[in-house]
Design an enzyme around this catalytic site. Structure first.
Site, short mmCIF file in Angstrom:
data_model
loop_
_atom_site.label_atom_id
_atom_site.label_comp_id
_atom_site.label_asym_id
_atom_site.label_seq_id
_atom_site.Cartn_x
_atom_site.Cartn_y
_atom_site.Cartn_z
N GLU A 265 85.97 -16.29 15.18
CA GLU A 265 85.81 -14.89 15.60
C GLU A 265 87.10 -14.14 15.28
OE1 GLU A 265 84.92 -12.53 19.81
OE2 GLU A 265 86.01 -14.43 19.82
N LYS A 326 77.18 -10.74 18.07
CA LYS A 326 77.39 -11.24 19.44
C LYS A 326 76.49 -10.49 20.41
CE LYS A 326 81.30 -12.23 22.54
NZ LYS A 326 82.77 -12.10 22.67
N CYS A 377 82.52 -17.00 21.19
CA CYS A 377 83.46 -16.95 22.30
C CYS A 377 82.79 -17.10 23.66
CB CYS A 377 84.31 -15.68 22.20
SG CYS A 377 85.91 -15.81 23.03
#
Length: 522
Positions: A265, A326, A377
């Site tokens: 990321e 995301k 994440c």
């Protein structure tokens, strides 16, 4: 005056709850004393037993606020006020738990209702506000314990239930004065049986006969904490350089050629679709290795003043292709709720920049005949995001992450532990690429094949199995959490309904010396 005296009598219980909250926080990484959870829960229950609903609120708040203050001090990197605010917010959930549990403990089925109510509380913290914060679930502490293997059978919520149940059994066996010899013996045997069963669970790691070779690239960042912000080109070039070095090793015969290269990321914070230099950098790396690179990029749009955190499959022949955005951006980190109202008063929030728009749909990416499931994440801590990948048939999980803000604070260690538990739950290899650490490879049984250091370049190439078999936890999906939460709510309702008609209950053994064994009427 009577209320003041009652509050003074409650203070020892609050202090015990505060101590229990601190012990529970120490159960998790980076401290990693998981069995303290089985000590903290009974101490908390001892502090709650015999108090009124209002007293339960105060005792529960003391426990919850302390718990999160010990668990997530790393948030102080953003600001001490942010860490305090989060601890108070999450502590309020345990204040509600305390209010309800204080009455449930007086119900004849309390040993069932209490662990169910704990799961309901974790469900609430993982859901609201702004999508919740599922960082404090009991299950996350047991990655290295045989008990953690149960996650493959009953899922994360089910494992939290088991841990809370062990705490309840410990309370019944040791701290509850009203427990007779029979109940103490049954509680002890039941607790030992649960732990013993966990030792018998075998977690398979074999694949379907296929394997893939993947390279996780940790290019590193030029600074720690918030210092790395604004140095996007340097971060991208670090990952290009590390990838070119990998190719040199392949050509020299000292390294195996990968089928896929994974960048983390924020390996580029500049939109490669619109910035020619960033696109050239990525193309240089892709053409060098001649295999797809999963690039972690921040892209512009879809709306004005919006951005998305994405994973893009960059193919050497066709260029950028599949893309995952995301789905669960972090509030106050990637977007600002009530932005227009808050920005004039909290100038620090301007550092967040443009709003991150959530993506739609799971990160299922077929690459060269293998179905990868991409997580970015923090969203690996959210059940629904992981479940969509597991049930969607992902054969290997990938985590692209950027922990540079929290490097050296304990947060990367906590996230790595959550990642390992997801490997156990889903029965999948997890490949982790971080900008600055922790990157690595976690096998389907949760064991670690590779774990990088922090704030160092690291490139690791692994051959991992392609797996199709689903764990029971994957097949059950969210049902254990929903059922246990429902039972917890039912138990609380029954306890509250019986509250007015109940005879005064023996409060059990107070956690500390108190002037009276009578109920504390706060």
């Amino acid at each position: 005056m009577e209320r003041l005296r009652a509050l003074v009598r409650l203070v020892p219980r609050i202090l015990v709850a505060v101590g229990a909250g601190a012990l529970l926080g120490l159960a998790f990484e980076p401290h990693d004393y998981p069995w303290l959870a089985v000590v903290a829960v009974p101490l908390f229950l001892a502090a709650l037993n015999g108090v009124s609903v209002k007293g339960g609120i105060l005792v529960g708040a003391g426990f919850g606020i302390t718990y999160y203050a010990v668990l997530v001090p790393w948030l102080s990197v953003i600001g001490g006020d942010a860490a305090i605010a989060l601890a108070i917010l999450e502590g309020l959930f345990y204040a509600v738990f305390g209010a309800l549990a204080s009455q449930v403990l007086k119900h004849k089925l309390w040993m069932l209702w209490i662990p169910c109510l704990w799961v309901a509380t974790e469900f609430a913290t993982a859901s609201v506000p702004f999508g919740g914060f599922p960082w404090g679930r009991l299950a996350w502490a047991f990655t290295d314990s045989p008990l953690g293997r149960l996650a493959a059978v009953v899922g994360i919520a089910g494992l939290s239930f088991v841990v809370a149940l062990l705490g309840v059994l410990a309370y019944a066996a040791v701290l509850r004065r009203r427990s007779g010899f029979g109940l103490r013996a049954v509680a002890l045997v039941a607790g030992l049986a649960i732990v013993g069963v966990s030792f018998l669970i075998s977690l398979p790691t074999d694949g379907n006969g296929k394997s893939v070779t993947a390279a996780m690239v940790q290019g590193n960042v030029p600074g720690k904490g918030l210092e790395f912000l604004g140095r996007a080109r340097t971060v991208t070039k670090n990952h290009v350089t590390a990838t070119l070095d990998l190719q040199k090793q392949v050509e020299a015969g000292s390294q195996v050629k990968p089928d896929l290269v994974i960048w983390p990321e924020n390996s580029t914070d500049i939109d490669p679709y619109k910035d020619p230099e960033t696109r050239r950098d990525i193309e240089t790396a892709v053409q060098a290795v001649k295999v797809p690179i999963l690039v972690g990029a921040v892209t512009e749009g879809p709306g004005p003043n919006e951005r998305q955190t994405t994973g893009i499959v960059w193919d050497p022949a066709t260029g950028p292709g599949q893309r995952y955005a995301k789905r669960h951006p972090v509030p106050f980190g990637e977007y600002i709720p009530f932005r227009d109202q808050l920005l004039p008063y909290i100038k620090r929030l301007e550092m967040v920049g443009r709003q991150t728009a959530p993506g739609v749909g799971p990160g299922l990416m077929p690459i060269n005949g293998v179905l990868y499931g991409d997580l970015i994440c923090f969203e690996l801590a959210y059940d629904s995001v992981v479940s969509d990948l597991a049930k969607g048939g992902a054969q290997i999980l990938v985590v692209q992450t950027n922990n540079a803000t929290y490097g050296g604070t304990g947060q990367p260690e906590q996230q790595f532990a959550i990642t390992r538990m997801r490997a156990i739950e889903t029965g999948r290899t997890v490949l982790i690429a971080s900008t600055s650490g922790i990157s690595g490879v976690v096998r389907p049984d949760g064991t670690v094949e590779h774990k990088s250091g922090q704030f160092v370049p690291d490139v690791y190439v692994a051959s991992v199995p392609v797996r199709d078999a689903q764990t029971l936890a994957t097949r059950l999906g969210g049902w254990p959490q929903w059922i246990l939460t429902g039972l917890g709510i039912i138990g609380a309702v029954l306890a509250l309904a019986a509250r007015r008609n109940r005879r005064p209950a023996d409060p059990g053994t107070p956690p500390v010396a108190t002037p009276s064994a009578e109920k504390v009427p706060v």
